[in-house]
Design a protein around this motif. Structure first.
Motif, PDB file in Angstrom:
ATOM      1  N   TYR A 224      42.651  37.110  51.125  1.00  0.00           N
ATOM      2  CA  TYR A 224      43.995  36.742  50.325  1.00  0.00           C
ATOM      3  C   TYR A 224      43.541  35.897  48.966  1.00  0.00           C
ATOM      4  CZ  TYR A 224      46.588  38.095  54.054  1.00  0.00           C
ATOM      5  OH  TYR A 224      46.828  39.294  55.280  1.00  0.00           O
ATOM      6  N   TYR A 225      43.646  36.818  47.752  1.00  0.00           N
ATOM      7  CA  TYR A 225      43.759  36.452  46.863  1.00  0.00           C
ATOM      8  C   TYR A 225      44.510  35.542  46.011  1.00  0.00           C
ATOM      9  CZ  TYR A 225      39.504  38.593  47.182  1.00  0.00           C
ATOM     10  OH  TYR A 225      37.976  38.623  47.104  1.00  0.00           O
ATOM     11  N   CYS A 226      44.715  34.176  45.284  1.00  0.00           N
ATOM     12  CA  CYS A 226      46.258  33.770  44.975  1.00  0.00           C
ATOM     13  C   CYS A 226      45.091  33.919  43.061  1.00  0.00           C
ATOM     14  CB  CYS A 226      46.423  32.210  45.081  1.00  0.00           C
ATOM     15  SG  CYS A 226      47.394  31.787  43.583  1.00  0.00           S
ATOM     16  N   ILE A 227      46.626  34.316  42.433  1.00  0.00           N
ATOM     17  CA  ILE A 227      45.734  34.740  41.084  1.00  0.00           C
ATOM     18  C   ILE A 227      47.134  34.113  40.132  1.00  0.00           C
ATOM     19  CG2 ILE A 227      45.187  36.262  39.503  1.00  0.00           C
ATOM     20  CD1 ILE A 227      44.561  38.429  41.850  1.00  0.00           C
ATOM     21  N   VAL A 228      46.478  34.137  38.938  1.00  0.00           N
ATOM     22  CA  VAL A 228      47.371  32.954  37.750  1.00  0.00           C
ATOM     23  C   VAL A 228      47.003  34.078  37.033  1.00  0.00           C
ATOM     24  CG1 VAL A 228      47.760  31.385  35.671  1.00  0.00           C
ATOM     25  CG2 VAL A 228      47.613  31.029  38.831  1.00  0.00           C
ATOM     26  N   ARG A 229      47.843  35.144  36.159  1.00  0.00           N
ATOM     27  CA  ARG A 229      48.117  35.710  35.478  1.00  0.00           C
ATOM     28  C   ARG A 229      47.563  35.476  33.944  1.00  0.00           C
ATOM     29  NH1 ARG A 229      50.819  39.052  31.968  1.00  0.00           N
ATOM     30  NH2 ARG A 229      53.079  38.428  32.291  1.00  0.00           N
ATOM     31  N   VAL A 230      46.994  35.739  33.084  1.00  0.00           N
ATOM     32  CA  VAL A 230      46.142  34.646  32.158  1.00  0.00           C
ATOM     33  C   VAL A 230      47.665  34.867  30.421  1.00  0.00           C
ATOM     34  CG1 VAL A 230      44.853  34.894  30.443  1.00  0.00           C
ATOM     35  CG2 VAL A 230      43.958  35.517  32.635  1.00  0.00           C
ATOM     36  N   GLY A 231      48.199  34.519  30.656  1.00  0.00           N
ATOM     37  CA  GLY A 231      49.013  33.769  29.629  1.00  0.00           C
ATOM     38  C   GLY A 231      49.363  35.055  29.410  1.00  0.00           C
ATOM     39  N   ASN A 232      50.048  35.617  27.514  1.00  0.00           N
ATOM     40  CA  ASN A 232      51.011  36.356  27.404  1.00  0.00           C
ATOM     41  C   ASN A 232      50.585  38.323  27.510  1.00  0.00           C
ATOM     42  OD1 ASN A 232      53.495  35.625  27.363  1.00  0.00           O
ATOM     43  ND2 ASN A 232      53.182  35.356  25.214  1.00  0.00           N
ATOM     44  N   THR A 233      48.846  38.221  28.622  1.00  0.00           N
ATOM     45  CA  THR A 233      47.685  39.020  29.282  1.00  0.00           C
ATOM     46  C   THR A 233      48.017  39.488  30.152  1.00  0.00           C
ATOM     47  OG1 THR A 233      46.250  38.282  30.114  1.00  0.00           O
ATOM     48  CG2 THR A 233      46.324  37.819  27.482  1.00  0.00           C
ATOM     49  N   ASP A 234      47.864  40.677  30.826  1.00  0.00           N
ATOM     50  CA  ASP A 234      48.266  41.212  31.814  1.00  0.00           C
ATOM     51  C   ASP A 234      46.608  41.259  32.461  1.00  0.00           C
ATOM     52  OD1 ASP A 234      49.682  44.230  30.763  1.00  0.00           O
ATOM     53  OD2 ASP A 234      50.410  43.125  31.385  1.00  0.00           O
ATOM     54  N   LYS A 235      45.553  40.294  31.790  1.00  0.00           N
ATOM     55  CA  LYS A 235      44.774  40.362  33.013  1.00  0.00           C
ATOM     56  C   LYS A 235      44.911  38.725  34.288  1.00  0.00           C
ATOM     57  CE  LYS A 235      41.102  38.639  29.918  1.00  0.00           C
ATOM     58  NZ  LYS A 235      40.482  38.335  28.775  1.00  0.00           N
ATOM     59  N   LEU A 236      43.793  39.746  35.358  1.00  0.00           N
ATOM     60  CA  LEU A 236      44.082  38.839  36.341  1.00  0.00           C
ATOM     61  C   LEU A 236      43.045  37.887  36.650  1.00  0.00           C
ATOM     62  CD1 LEU A 236      46.230  41.476  38.773  1.00  0.00           C
ATOM     63  CD2 LEU A 236      46.591  39.423  37.329  1.00  0.00           C
ATOM     64  N   ILE A 237      42.247  36.902  36.804  1.00  0.00           N
ATOM     65  CA  ILE A 237      40.974  36.569  36.916  1.00  0.00           C
ATOM     66  C   ILE A 237      41.099  36.062  38.738  1.00  0.00           C
ATOM     67  CG2 ILE A 237      39.273  34.834  36.099  1.00  0.00           C
ATOM     68  CD1 ILE A 237      40.216  36.865  34.242  1.00  0.00           C
ATOM     69  N   PHE A 238      40.250  36.603  39.069  1.00  0.00           N
ATOM     70  CA  PHE A 238      40.116  36.938  40.954  1.00  0.00           C
ATOM     71  C   PHE A 238      39.560  35.077  40.814  1.00  0.00           C
ATOM     72  CE2 PHE A 238      42.106  40.452  42.997  1.00  0.00           C
ATOM     73  CZ  PHE A 238      42.468  40.802  41.687  1.00  0.00           C
ATOM     74  N   GLY A 239      39.891  34.563  41.530  1.00  0.00           N
ATOM     75  CA  GLY A 239      38.829  33.102  42.900  1.00  0.00           C
ATOM     76  C   GLY A 239      37.789  33.915  43.685  1.00  0.00           C
ATOM     77  N   THR A 240      38.071  32.632  44.537  1.00  0.00           N
ATOM     78  CA  THR A 240      37.012  33.342  45.751  1.00  0.00           C
ATOM     79  C   THR A 240      38.373  33.753  46.613  1.00  0.00           C
ATOM     80  OG1 THR A 240      37.322  30.795  46.426  1.00  0.00           O
ATOM     81  CG2 THR A 240      35.197  31.468  44.963  1.00  0.00           C
ATOM     82  N   GLY A 241      39.373  33.356  46.831  1.00  0.00           N
ATOM     83  CA  GLY A 241      39.802  33.551  48.197  1.00  0.00           C
ATOM     84  C   GLY A 241      40.354  33.099  48.940  1.00  0.00           C
ATOM     85  N   THR A 242      40.979  33.008  50.291  1.00  0.00           N
ATOM     86  CA  THR A 242      40.850  32.547  51.653  1.00  0.00           C
ATOM     87  C   THR A 242      40.536  33.384  52.397  1.00  0.00           C
ATOM     88  OG1 THR A 242      42.805  31.071  51.072  1.00  0.00           O
ATOM     89  CG2 THR A 242      42.175  31.774  53.502  1.00  0.00           C
ATOM     90  N   ARG A 243      39.953  33.904  53.679  1.00  0.00           N
ATOM     91  CA  ARG A 243      40.036  34.763  54.805  1.00  0.00           C
ATOM     92  C   ARG A 243      40.435  34.865  55.239  1.00  0.00           C
ATOM     93  NH1 ARG A 243      36.334  38.343  54.873  1.00  0.00           N
ATOM     94  NH2 ARG A 243      34.934  37.856  53.342  1.00  0.00           N
ATOM     95  N   LEU A 244      41.952  34.947  55.474  1.00  0.00           N
ATOM     96  CA  LEU A 244      42.158  35.134  56.993  1.00  0.00           C
ATOM     97  C   LEU A 244      41.749  36.231  57.412  1.00  0.00           C
ATOM     98  CD1 LEU A 244      44.694  33.353  58.095  1.00  0.00           C
ATOM     99  CD2 LEU A 244      46.748  36.116  57.270  1.00  0.00           C
ATOM    100  N   GLN A 245      41.901  35.502  59.309  1.00  0.00           N
ATOM    101  CA  GLN A 245      41.311  35.659  60.110  1.00  0.00           C
ATOM    102  C   GLN A 245      42.433  35.809  61.454  1.00  0.00           C
ATOM    103  OE1 GLN A 245      38.666  37.781  61.061  1.00  0.00           O
ATOM    104  NE2 GLN A 245      39.804  38.601  62.891  1.00  0.00           N
ATOM    105  N   VAL A 246      43.445  36.700  62.281  1.00  0.00           N
ATOM    106  CA  VAL A 246      44.458  36.772  62.506  1.00  0.00           C
ATOM    107  C   VAL A 246      43.357  36.946  64.361  1.00  0.00           C
ATOM    108  CG1 VAL A 246      46.341  37.615  63.607  1.00  0.00           C
ATOM    109  CG2 VAL A 246      45.992  37.613  60.876  1.00  0.00           C
ATOM    110  N   PHE A 247      44.116  36.009  64.739  1.00  0.00           N
ATOM    111  CA  PHE A 247      43.245  36.470  66.807  1.00  0.00           C
ATOM    112  C   PHE A 247      43.931  37.078  67.504  1.00  0.00           C
ATOM    113  CE2 PHE A 247      43.718  32.437  68.277  1.00  0.00           C
ATOM    114  CZ  PHE A 247      44.167  31.801  66.685  1.00  0.00           C
ATOM    115  N   PRO A 248      44.183  36.979  68.553  1.00  0.00           N
ATOM    116  CA  PRO A 248      45.079  37.379  69.598  1.00  0.00           C
ATOM    117  C   PRO A 248      45.379  36.347  69.777  1.00  0.00           C
ATOM    118  CG  PRO A 248      43.334  39.047  69.680  1.00  0.00           C
ATOM    119  CD  PRO A 248      42.879  37.725  68.428  1.00  0.00           C
TER     120      PRO A 248
END
Lengths: 110, 116
Positions: A86-110
């Motif tokens: 899961y990536y949380c991203i802040v869109r850059v200013g008034n542009t449409d650019k999305l700069i991805f960080g490293t994200g969170t690896r979510l593991q859902v277990f039974p």
């Protein structure tokens, strides 16, 4: 550089709510917060986005703090198919650019 | 709605050859498309922004003569990796922002390039 920091990984039991935090302390007033997720070897999938109000859609809820320096993505009833990065991203200013960080690896277990 | 496709889904080529990857918005018009690259176990890295009818804008460190981008119509952008080398092997992903949509971008399924 990405303007967000997220935990590297999280676990969640199936059926429980998954709460994924994100810090974006340098966010500017006109910058949106986006959440995407990526299942292995696929393109990212849009989840939700917001500016300052809390948002909810059929997939998730987004809670943004009043000072906008952090947010939480909530998957209300996690399923095994929600296992992804899961990536949380802040869109850059008034542009449409999305700069991805490293994200969170979510593991859902039974 | 808001489907983005990529072709091919995977390609293997010899070192020194050029490879073209297509990105199409299937049910909407996209004024802006983006190209990303993702190495194994890493995040997506934005390579360039492609606007219909104009030259692409490349991110710092991305060689524009090596990664040729053409956005000839509102539904098609192409990325050509010229004179590919093994270090160009990666997962290439495009995204598109609809002309009339809100702020979200929609991503393609990605193209896995392997250069031998």
């Amino acid at each position: 550089d990405a303007k967000t920091t997220q935990p590297t990984s999280m676990d969640c039991a199936e059926g429980r709510a998954a709460n994924l935090p994100c810090n974006h302390s340098t966010i500017s007033g006109n910058e949106y917060v986006y959440w995407y997720r990526q299942i292995h070897s696929q393109g990212p999938q849009y989840i939700i986005h917001g500016l300052k109000n809390n948002e909810t859609n059929e997939m998730a809820s987004l809670i943004i703090t009043e000072d906008r320096k952090s947010s939480t993505l909530i998957l209300p009833h996690a399923t095994l198919r929600d296992t992804a990065v899961y990536y949380c991203i802040v869109r850059v200013g008034n542009t449409d650019k999305l700069i991805f960080g490293t994200g969170t690896r979510l593991q859902v277990f039974p | 709605g808001a489907v983005v496709s990529q072709h091919p889904s995977w390609v293997i080529c010899k070192s020194g050859t050029s490879v073209k990857i297509e990105c199409r918005s299937l049910d909407f018009q996209a004024t802006t498309m983006f190209w990303y690259r993702q190495f194994p176990k890493q995040s997506l890295m934005l390579m360039a922004t492609s606007n219909e009818g104009s030259k692409a804008t490349y991110e710092q460190g991305v060689e524009k003569d090596k990664f040729l981008i053409n956005h000839a119509s509102l539904t098609l952008s192409t990325l050509t990796v010229t004179s590919a080398h093994p270090e160009d092997s990666s997962f290439y992903i495009c995204s598109a922002r609809a002309r009339t949509s809100g702020k979200e971008q929609f991503f393609g399924p990605g193209t896995r390039l392997t250069v031998l």
